[in-house]
Design an enzyme around this catalytic site. Structure first.
Site, short mmCIF file in Angstrom:
data_model
loop_
_atom_site.label_atom_id
_atom_site.label_comp_id
_atom_site.label_asym_id
_atom_site.label_seq_id
_atom_site.Cartn_x
_atom_site.Cartn_y
_atom_site.Cartn_z
N TYR A 191 0.22 -3.68 -1.81
CA TYR A 191 1.44 -2.90 -1.96
C TYR A 191 2.05 -2.58 -0.59
O TYR A 191 3.25 -2.77 -0.37
CB TYR A 191 1.12 -1.61 -2.71
N SER B 209 9.45 2.21 0.67
CA SER B 209 8.40 3.21 0.49
C SER B 209 7.96 3.70 1.85
O SER B 209 8.08 2.99 2.86
CB SER B 209 7.19 2.59 -0.23
#
Length: 683
Positions: free
Chosen positions: A573, A560
Site C-alpha cells: 500500500y 495518503s
C-alpha cells in the site's frame, strides 16, 4: 365571472389544465407558452370582491407549474393600462406597469404575454407553442393555409413581437370574430380561449390536432428532399464512438466565451433531417418561435464534411466553421444593435449539427443544454410541417435580434442567481460509489458540477447518481480502473452525457496490510494495478480529453499520508501511494503547458464510510496497533496533533478547494488531510 366559482377552485382548474397541456410535447415545448384564468377574489384590505387573473408567470414549465409560479393581477387595473398605452415603441414600460397591477404578495413576475391573457374577454386563455401550429405560423402562405385548415374558427394574426400591442390585437380579433375559438400568431404559435377551463382546453387541443391532421393529409411526404448518401447516418456503434470523440473538441470551441455543458442527440428526427438535401438551407434560416431561438441562438453551426472523414479533417473543418460562425454572429449583432442595446452576450453557437452523427446542444447546465436540443427538434418538426405544405419562412433576422437583445430579456437574465463555483464543469470520480469517492461526488455536485460516478460496482454508483439528481446532474458508469478499455469507455460515456470531462478525481483504491515476508506478488500486483496503474490510465485519458477541449482542467489524486510516512506491515500500500504521489509531480510538470493542474490530497485514518476499511483493511490495521476495530477511528484521531477524526467529507472539502477556482495558480501540491501527523509533514 361565475359566482359559484371560488378563487381556489379557479387556481386548481388552471393548474390541472396546465399540467395536462404541458405533459404532451405535441402541445407546447418545455417552458413554452402560458395559461390563465379569471375569477373573483377578495381584496385583503377592504374585504370587497375583486376581479382577478391568475396567469403563468415569467419562466417555469406548464407541465410542472405550481401556484407559486402564477402571477395574480387585479383585472380592472390591468385593463386600464389600455388608456395610458404609449405605443409599440415603448412596450418595455408596460411590463414594468404590470407590477403595479399585482394582487397580494408573492407569486411569479408577470411575463411579457400577460396583456394577451388580460385583455382578451374570456375567462380562460391558453397560449401555446405546438409544432403543428408553428408550422402553419411560419409557412410562406400561412394566412391562406390557416383559413383552409380552420375556416373562420381560427384567425390569422400577422407577426408582432410579444407585448401589450399584441394583446390588444388579439382582444380586437376576439371581439370582432365571435365565432372564433383562437388565433394563429404569425411566426410564433397559437392562442385559444373559452368560457370555462374545460372549453378552453378543448379549443386548444382542437386547434393543435386539426393542424396536425391537416399537415399529415395535405403535406408532401418528403419535405426535406432526398437523402444525400454522404450525410447518411453511420451505424450506431460507429456513430456514437465518433460523437464521443468529437464532443470534447466541440465543447471546447463553443466554450470560447463561456464554459458550457453539452448534450448529444442522435434521435431519428435529427439524423433524418441532417441526411436530407434541404438541411443546409433550412438550418441557415434559423428558428422562428421566440422560445426556440432564445435557447438555440439565431441559427446553428452545421458541419459540411462526411461523418466518416478522417478525424483530423473533421476537427480542422470544425475549427474553421467555428471561426466563421463567430465572425458572422458579430456581424449580425453589429447590423442590428442600437446605441442602447445590451452588450453582445457571446458569439458561440448553442447548437452544432454534424450530419451522420447527430446534434450537440450546449447550455450553462445540463438541463439548459437538453432544452436547447429539444427546442431544435421542435424547430425541425416546424420546418417539416411548413415545407410539406408551403415553404418555411421564419420571422426576419432583425425581429430575432429585437427579441434576443430585448431589454426585458436582459432583465430576465440578470435575475438569475449567481453561478455556483463549479457550474458548467464536469467531474469524473473513480471509486465514486462509497467512502471518500462518494463524499467527493456529493460535494462537487453540491458546488454545481455535473458528475460521472465511476465504480467497479454499478449499483451504489447508480444509487448515488440518482441521489444527486439523475441524468441532469450525474451519470453512473461501471469500470475497472485497471482495464484500458473500461477507462476509455467511461470517458466516452462522460463525453456523450455532458460534452467532456474537466475535473478528474483519482480515488479508486484497495489496501493490503501485510508484512513484507507474507506479501505475495499477486497482492503486490493487485495493489499497484488498482492505484498506480489505474491512476495512470485515468490520468492519461483525462489528459487526452482535456487537451482536446483546450481550456485546461484539474486532476486530483487522493493519495495518503502513507506516501511519505513509513509504517509497519504496509509495503504494498505505501509503495503504491508513493507512486501516485510522484505521478502528481510528474504530470503537473508535463501538463502545465495545457493549463491542466495536477494536485494531490493526503488523507489518513478515514475510517467512517470507507469501503477499504470495511473490506478488511480496518481489521488488519487494528490488529497491527492492538486496538478494537470499532475504536480505530478514535485511535487514529488521538495520534494526531489536532486530536480530530478525519471523515470522507474532510477529504472532499480539500478536493473542492484545489479545484473550486480559488487556487488557480497551484499545481504539483499535496494537501495533508490527516488532522496533523508530524511524521508525514512534507519537507
Amino acid at each position: 365571472m361565475t359566482e359559484q366559482s371560488t378563487p381556489n377552485h379557479a387556481v386548481s382548474e388552471l393548474l390541472d389544465r396546465s399540467h395536462r397541456l404541458g405533459a404532451d410535447p405535441r402541445n407546447t415545448n418545455y417552458a413554452g407558452g402560458n395559461t390563465s384564468a379569471k375569477d373573483t377574489g377578495i381584496d385583503p384590505v377592504t374585504g370587497t370582491p375583486e376581479e382577478l387573473m391568475w396567469v403563468k408567470g415569467s419562466g417555469g414549465d406548464l407541465g410542472t407549474l405550481t401556484e407559486s409560479g402564477l402571477s395574480v393581477l387585479r383585472l380592472h387595473r390591468l385593463r386600464s393600462l389600455v388608456d395610458v398605452y404609449p405605443g409599440s415603441d415603448r412596450e418595455d414600460e408596460m411590463v414594468a406597469a404590470f407590477d403595479h397591477c399585482l394582487h397580494g404578495k408573492g407569486g411569479a413576475a408577470p411575463s411579457i404575454d400577460t396583456a394577451m391573457h388580460g385583455l382578451v374577454e374570456a375567462e380562460h386563455v391558453d397560449h401555446l407553442h405546438p409544432d403543428a401550429g408553428i408550422a402553419l405560423a411560419t409557412a410562406a402562405d400561412g394566412p391562406a393555409l390557416t383559413e383552409e385548415c380552420f375556416g373562420d374558427k381560427v384567425v390569422w394574426v400577422p407577426w408582432r413581437r410579444p407585448g401589450f400591442q399584441l394583446g390588444m390585437d388579439i382582444a380586437a380579433i376576439k371581439a370582432g370574430n365571435p365565432q372564433a375559438v383562437g388565433v394563429v400568431l404569425g411566426g410564433h404559435g397559437i392562442t385559444a380561449w373559452g368560457a370555462t377551463s374545460a372549453e378552453c382546453e378543448a379549443n386548444s387541443l382542437w386547434i393543435i390536432r386539426t393542424a396536425e391532421a391537416f399537415l399529415a393529409e395535405r403535406g408532401r411526404p418528403e419535405p426535406f428532399g432526398e437523402v444525400v448518401e454522404e450525410f447518411a447516418a453511420l451505424p450506431e456503434e460507429q456513430r456514437r464512438a465518433r460523437a464521443a470523440a468529437l464532443a470534447p473538441v466541440i465543447r471546447g470551441l463553443v466554450s470560447t466565451d463561456h464554459a458550457r455543458i453539452g448534450h448529444y442527440d442522435d434521435s431519428e428526427a435529427v439524423l433524418d433531417f441532417l441526411s436530407r438535401a434541404a438541411h443546409p438551407r433550412l438550418a441557415q434560416l434559423g428558428t422562428s418561435c421566440p422560445d426556440h431561438f432564445l435557447r438555440t441562438k439565431v441559427r446553428p453551426l452545421v458541419v459540411d464534411v462526411a461523418p466518416d472523414a478522417p478525424f483530423e479533417e473533421v476537427t480542422e473543418r470544425l475549427r474553421e466553421l467555428h471561426r466563421s460562425y463567430r465572425e458572422e454572429y458579430r456581424a449580425y449583432y453589429e447590423r442590428h444593435a442600437q446605441p442602447d442595446s445590451p452588450a453582445m452576450r457571446g458569439a458561440d453557437p448553442a447548437i452544432v449539427l454534424v450530419p451522420g452523427i447527430g446534434m450537440f446542444s450546449f447550455g450553462t447546465d445540463k438541463q439548459t443544454a437538453c432544452v436547447a436540443g429539444e427546442f431544435y427538434v421542435n424547430a425541425i418538426n416546424v420546418m417539416r410541417g411548413a415545407e410539406s405544405v408551403s415553404g418555411y419562412t421564419p420571422i426576419s433576422e432583425s425581429e430575432k435580434f429585437r427579441i434576443e437583445y430585448w431589454a426585458l430579456e436582459e432583465a430576465k437574465l440578470a435575475r438569475r442567481p449567481a453561478p455556483q463555483p463549479l457550474a458548467s464543469r464536469v467531474a469524473f470520480v473513480t471509486g465514486g460509489g462509497s467512502g471518500i469517492g462518494k463524499a467527493t461526488a456529493r460535494r462537487l455536485s453540491a458546488e454545481g458540477a455535473c458528475v460521472v460516478v465511476v465504480d467497479r460496482d454499478l449499483d451504489p454508483a447508480r444509487q448515488l447518481a440518482d441521489e444527486l439528481g439523475g441524468s441532469d446532474k450525474a451519470v453512473a458508469v461501471q469500470a475497472d480502473v485497471t482495464e484500458e478499455d473500461d477507462i476509455a469507455a467511461a470517458f466516452r460515456a462522460g463525453a456523450l452525457a455532458f460534452g467532456g470531462i474537466d475535473l478528474v478525481v483519482n480515488n479508486a483504491g484497495t489496501s493490503i496490510s501485510k508484512p513484507l515476508s507474507e506479501t505475495t506478488t499477486a497482492e503486490w500486483d493487485l495493489q499497484h494495478g488498482i492505484m498506480a496503474r489505474g491512476s495512470f490510465l485515468v490520468s492519461r485519458e483525462a489528459a487526452r480529453t482535456m487537451i482536446a477541449q483546450g481550456f485546461g482542467g484539474d486532476i486530483v489524486y487522493v493519495v495518503s499520508k502513507n506516501a511519505v510516512f513509513a509504517g509497519p506491515n504496509n509495503v504494498a500500500y505505501g509503495a503504491t501511494k508513493a507512486d501516485q504521489a510522484h505521478q502528481v509531480r510528474l504530470l503537473a510538470a508535463e501538463l502545465g503547458e495545457h493549463g491542466i493542474r495536477v494536485n494531490g490530497v493526503n488523507p489518513d485514518g478515514v475510517v467512517q464510510g470507507s469501503g477499504i476499511f470495511a473490506g478488511g483493511w480496518g481489521a488488519q490495521r487494528a490488529a497491527v496497533y492492538g486496538v478494537e476495530e470499532s475504536e480505530l477511528g478514535k485511535f487514529y484521531a488521538q495520534r494526531t496533533l489536532l486530536k480530530r477524526e478525519v471523515l470522507p467529507e474532510h477529504v472532499a472539502a480539500a478536493v473542492f478547494t484545489l479545484a473550486g477556482g480559488d487556487l488557480t495558480h497551484t499545481t504539483g501540491l499535496h494537501v495533508p488531510v490527516d488532522a496533523g501527523v508530524a511524521a508525514a509533514f512534507l519537507r
